[in-house]
Design a protein around this motif. Structure first.
Motif, mmCIF file in Angstrom:
data_model
loop_
_atom_site.group_PDB
_atom_site.id
_atom_site.type_symbol
_atom_site.label_atom_id
_atom_site.label_comp_id
_atom_site.label_asym_id
_atom_site.label_seq_id
_atom_site.Cartn_x
_atom_site.Cartn_y
_atom_site.Cartn_z
ATOM 1 N N VAL A 180 -10.423 8.083 -0.824
ATOM 2 C CA VAL A 180 -9.170 8.369 -0.115
ATOM 3 C C VAL A 180 -7.989 7.882 -0.965
ATOM 4 C CG1 VAL A 180 -7.822 7.938 1.973
ATOM 5 C CG2 VAL A 180 -10.300 8.221 2.125
ATOM 6 N N PRO A 181 -7.067 8.789 -1.304
ATOM 7 C CA PRO A 181 -5.989 8.415 -2.230
ATOM 8 C C PRO A 181 -4.958 7.474 -1.602
ATOM 9 C CG PRO A 181 -5.686 10.680 -1.499
ATOM 10 C CD PRO A 181 -6.995 10.222 -0.928
ATOM 11 N N ILE A 182 -5.327 6.196 -1.600
ATOM 12 C CA ILE A 182 -4.446 5.124 -1.152
ATOM 13 C C ILE A 182 -4.484 4.061 -2.252
ATOM 14 C CG2 ILE A 182 -4.111 3.290 0.575
ATOM 15 C CD1 ILE A 182 -5.371 5.143 2.646
ATOM 16 N N TRP A 183 -3.327 3.489 -2.541
ATOM 17 C CA TRP A 183 -3.240 2.504 -3.623
ATOM 18 C C TRP A 183 -2.668 1.196 -3.104
ATOM 19 C CZ3 TRP A 183 -1.912 7.613 -3.965
ATOM 20 C CH2 TRP A 183 -2.666 8.391 -4.859
ATOM 21 N N LYS A 184 -3.149 0.107 -3.732
ATOM 22 C CA LYS A 184 -2.745 -1.245 -3.319
ATOM 23 C C LYS A 184 -2.265 -2.016 -4.526
ATOM 24 C CE LYS A 184 -6.392 -3.660 -2.382
ATOM 25 N NZ LYS A 184 -7.497 -3.953 -1.467
ATOM 26 N N PHE A 213 1.612 9.115 -8.487
ATOM 27 C CA PHE A 213 1.502 8.024 -7.523
ATOM 28 C C PHE A 213 1.222 6.707 -8.235
ATOM 29 C CE2 PHE A 213 0.327 11.783 -5.084
ATOM 30 C CZ PHE A 213 1.148 11.631 -3.973
ATOM 31 N N ALA A 214 1.580 5.625 -7.553
ATOM 32 C CA ALA A 214 1.218 4.276 -7.960
ATOM 33 C C ALA A 214 1.524 4.034 -9.447
ATOM 34 C CB ALA A 214 -0.249 4.009 -7.619
ATOM 35 N N TYR A 239 -9.907 17.156 -4.867
ATOM 36 C CA TYR A 239 -10.268 16.750 -6.227
ATOM 37 C C TYR A 239 -10.788 17.948 -7.007
ATOM 38 C CZ TYR A 239 -9.841 11.946 -4.610
ATOM 39 O OH TYR A 239 -9.349 10.754 -4.103
ATOM 40 N N PRO A 268 -6.666 5.195 -10.468
ATOM 41 C CA PRO A 268 -7.751 4.562 -9.698
ATOM 42 C C PRO A 268 -7.249 4.137 -8.321
ATOM 43 C CG PRO A 268 -7.798 3.790 -11.941
ATOM 44 C CD PRO A 268 -6.555 4.628 -11.819
ATOM 45 N N ILE A 269 -7.948 4.592 -7.299
ATOM 46 C CA ILE A 269 -7.482 4.285 -5.947
ATOM 47 C C ILE A 269 -7.910 2.870 -5.561
ATOM 48 C CG2 ILE A 269 -7.483 6.711 -5.278
ATOM 49 C CD1 ILE A 269 -10.006 6.213 -3.711
ATOM 50 N N SER A 270 -7.237 2.311 -4.594
ATOM 51 C CA SER A 270 -7.506 0.915 -4.218
ATOM 52 C C SER A 270 -7.224 0.670 -2.746
ATOM 53 C CB SER A 270 -6.690 -0.028 -5.100
ATOM 54 O OG SER A 270 -5.368 0.458 -5.286
ATOM 55 N N GLY A 271 -7.530 1.673 -1.934
ATOM 56 C CA GLY A 271 -7.350 1.483 -0.500
ATOM 57 C C GLY A 271 -8.386 0.529 0.059
ATOM 58 N N GLY A 272 -8.172 0.146 1.299
ATOM 59 C CA GLY A 272 -9.109 -0.738 1.966
ATOM 60 C C GLY A 272 -8.594 -2.158 2.005
ATOM 61 N N ILE A 293 -4.080 11.205 -9.869
ATOM 62 C CA ILE A 293 -4.642 10.177 -8.989
ATOM 63 C C ILE A 293 -5.138 9.014 -9.848
ATOM 64 C CG2 ILE A 293 -6.329 9.687 -7.169
ATOM 65 C CD1 ILE A 293 -4.519 11.879 -6.247
ATOM 66 N N TYR A 320 0.826 -1.205 0.000
ATOM 67 C CA TYR A 320 0.000 0.000 0.000
ATOM 68 C C TYR A 320 0.858 1.251 0.000
ATOM 69 C CZ TYR A 320 -4.042 -2.875 1.321
ATOM 70 O OH TYR A 320 -5.051 -3.801 1.351
ATOM 71 N N GLU A 321 0.389 2.260 -0.706
ATOM 72 C CA GLU A 321 1.012 3.576 -0.618
ATOM 73 C C GLU A 321 -0.096 4.625 -0.617
ATOM 74 O OE1 GLU A 321 3.131 3.439 -4.571
ATOM 75 O OE2 GLU A 321 2.177 5.402 -4.778
ATOM 76 N N ALA A 322 0.233 5.845 -0.174
ATOM 77 C CA ALA A 322 -0.783 6.895 -0.054
ATOM 78 C C ALA A 322 -0.214 8.246 -0.454
ATOM 79 C CB ALA A 322 -1.291 6.969 1.385
ATOM 80 N N TYR A 323 -1.104 9.104 -0.862
ATOM 81 C CA TYR A 323 -0.804 10.544 -0.973
ATOM 82 C C TYR A 323 -1.167 11.053 0.416
ATOM 83 C CZ TYR A 323 -1.355 15.346 -2.878
ATOM 84 O OH TYR A 323 -1.269 16.692 -3.151
#
Lengths: 209, 130
Positions: free
Chosen positions: A144-148, B57-58, B108, B126-130, B124, A74-77
Motif C-alpha cells: 500500500v503506497p504509504i510513506w513514513k 512521492f516521499a 503497479y 520504498p513504501i513504509s506504511g504501518g 513509488i 505519514y503521507e499516501a498516494y
C-alpha cells in the motif's frame, strides 16, 4: 485456497469493490491530532454470526537503532492506497472465511506511542480471523503506497518496509491489464515466494491481491 | 518525427532552468500547448505526442523538488522511456532507482508497459506504511 474461488479471482476489480464496499470499512485518515478511534473499527466488524474478532494495532516506537524518535510523519498516494486496501480485503475474503473487515491508516504527524494503523477482522472461527488479520497488516506493509518519515532530534529519514523490498520484484512484474491483474499477479507472487525460499508455509496460502 | 526530446510544459520548463536544450528553450515562450494548436503543418511536424503526468512521492518528491510534472513522450513510449527521461532531468532520482517501483493509473506495472495519452505514472519509492 485462493484459486478455488475462480469467480472472485477473475472478476473485474471494480465489481469486487462494489460488492465488498458495504462490508469492509477502509479509511485513510487525513492529518489530524486525533488518535484513531479504535472502537469504530472493532464495532464495524462486530457481528452476531462471528465467534472471533482479531485486531492488530500498529503503534509508533520511541527509538530506532538507539536514536530517539520525536515523531513520525505519514503521507499516501491516496487513491491508489485506497484501491490497494480494497484489493487486499478482497484477497483476504478469497482466502479465508470472513464476516467483516476494517482497516484504518493515519496520515500526517503521529506522536510516539499512538496507533498509526489498525486492522480488524471477524470470522465464525478464530483461525480465519487471526490469519486474515496477519495477512492484512503484512500486505499493508508490502504494497500500500504509504510513506513514513521518522524525525529524530538530529535528523530525519524515510523508512523502508522490509515487506516491500521483498515484494518489489513481484510488484514490478505485475501486468497493467485491467481485469485479469489479480490472476496474473498471483503467478508472480508464487514465483517470488518460491524464489526467497525461506518465506514459510504461510506464503503458500497468501492470496493474490 | 525528428524531435526526440520530450517537451515540458512552460511551467515546468521554468522550474527546470538548468535544462538548456534548444527544444525546451524554443518552447519556453509559448509552451507545448500553443505548439499543438498552431497550423496543421506544425502539428504534423510535432507528431501525435502523448502527455504523461508523473507523480513524485516521499523521497522522490524531495529529490526532484516537485510533486508532479507533465511529460510529452513519443507514441509507444514505455514507462522505462519515461524513467530514462526523468533520470536524465533529475539525476538525483538515481538514489532510489534500484529500490522504487512504478505505478500506472494506480496499479503497479513493469517498466516495459507502453504508455498512453493522459496516463498517470507514479514513482513509488520504498513504501513504509504501518
Amino acid at each position: 485456497m485462493a484459486t478455488s474461488r475462480e469467480p472472485e479471482i477473475n472478476s473485474c476489480p471494480m465489481a469486487a469493490e462494489e460488492g465488498e464496499a458495504a462490508e469492509d470499512l477502509i479509511e485513510i485518515l487525513e492529518a489530524s491530532s486525533t488518535p484513531i478511534d479504535l472502537a469504530r473499527y472493532v464495532n464495524h466488524v462486530r457481528d452476531p454470526a462471528a465467534g472471533a474478532i482479531a485486531t492488530f494495532e500498529g503503534t509508533t516506537r520511541h527509538t530506532f537503532e538507539g536514536k530517539r524518535v520525536l515523531e513520525l510523519r505519514y503521507e499516501a498516494y491516496l487513491p491508489m492506497a485506497l484501491r490497494r486496501l480494497r484489493a487486499i480485503c478482497s484477497g483476504a475474503r478469497a482466502a479465508w472465511s470472513l464476516r467483516r473487515l476494517a482497516v484504518a491508516h493515519r496520515l500526517g504527524t503521529v506522536p510516539v506511542g499512538e496507533a498509526s494503523v489498525f486492522v480488524a477482522a471477524s470470522a465464525v472461527h478464530r483461525a480465519d480471523a487471526l490469519e486474515a488479520c496477519r495477512f492484512l497488516i503484512d500486505e499493508v506493509k508490502a504494497s500500500v503506497p504509504i510513506w513514513k518519515k521518522e524525525v529524530y532530534a538530529n535528523g530525519e529519514v524515510w523508512k523502508e518496509n522490509r515487506e516491500f523490498l521483498q515484494r518489489r520484484n513481484a510488484l514490478a512484474l505485475a501486468t497493467s491489464s485491467c481485469c485479469c491483474t489479480t490472476k496474473v499477479r498471483m503467478d508472480g507472487d508464487d514465483a517470488a515466494a518460491a524464489d526467497d525460499g525461506g518465506s514459510g508455509a504461510d506464503e503458500e496460502k497468501v492470496p493474490a491481491v | 518525427m525528428t524531435l526526440v526530446i520530450p517537451l515540458f510544459r512552460a511551467r515546468e520548463v521554468t522550474s527546470m532552468a538548468e535544462e538548456s536544450e534548444d527544444t525546451c528553450a524554443a518552447n519556453k515562450a509559448g509552451g507545448v500547448t500553443k505548439m499543438q494548436k498552431t497550423s496543421d503543418m506544425e502539428e504534423r511536424e510535432v507528431g501525435p505526442w502523448i502527455e504523461v503526468k508523473v507523480l513524485f512521492f516521499a523521497r522522490a518528491r524531495e529529490l526532484t523538488g516537485l510533486t508532479d510534472i507533465s511529460l510529452l513522450m513519443p507514441p509507444q513510449s514505455t514507462a522505462r522511456d519515461c524513467m530514462s527521461k526523468l533520470l536524465n532531468n533529475f539525476p538525483k532520482l538515481e538514489e532510489i532507482y534500484n529500490s522504487m517501483v512504478l505505478a500506472l493509473n494506480e496499479e503497479y506495472v513493469p517498466e516495459s508497459t507502453v504508455l498512453r495519452n493522459r496516463d498517470e505514472l507514479a514513482i513509488i519509492p520504498p513504501i513504509s506504511g504501518g
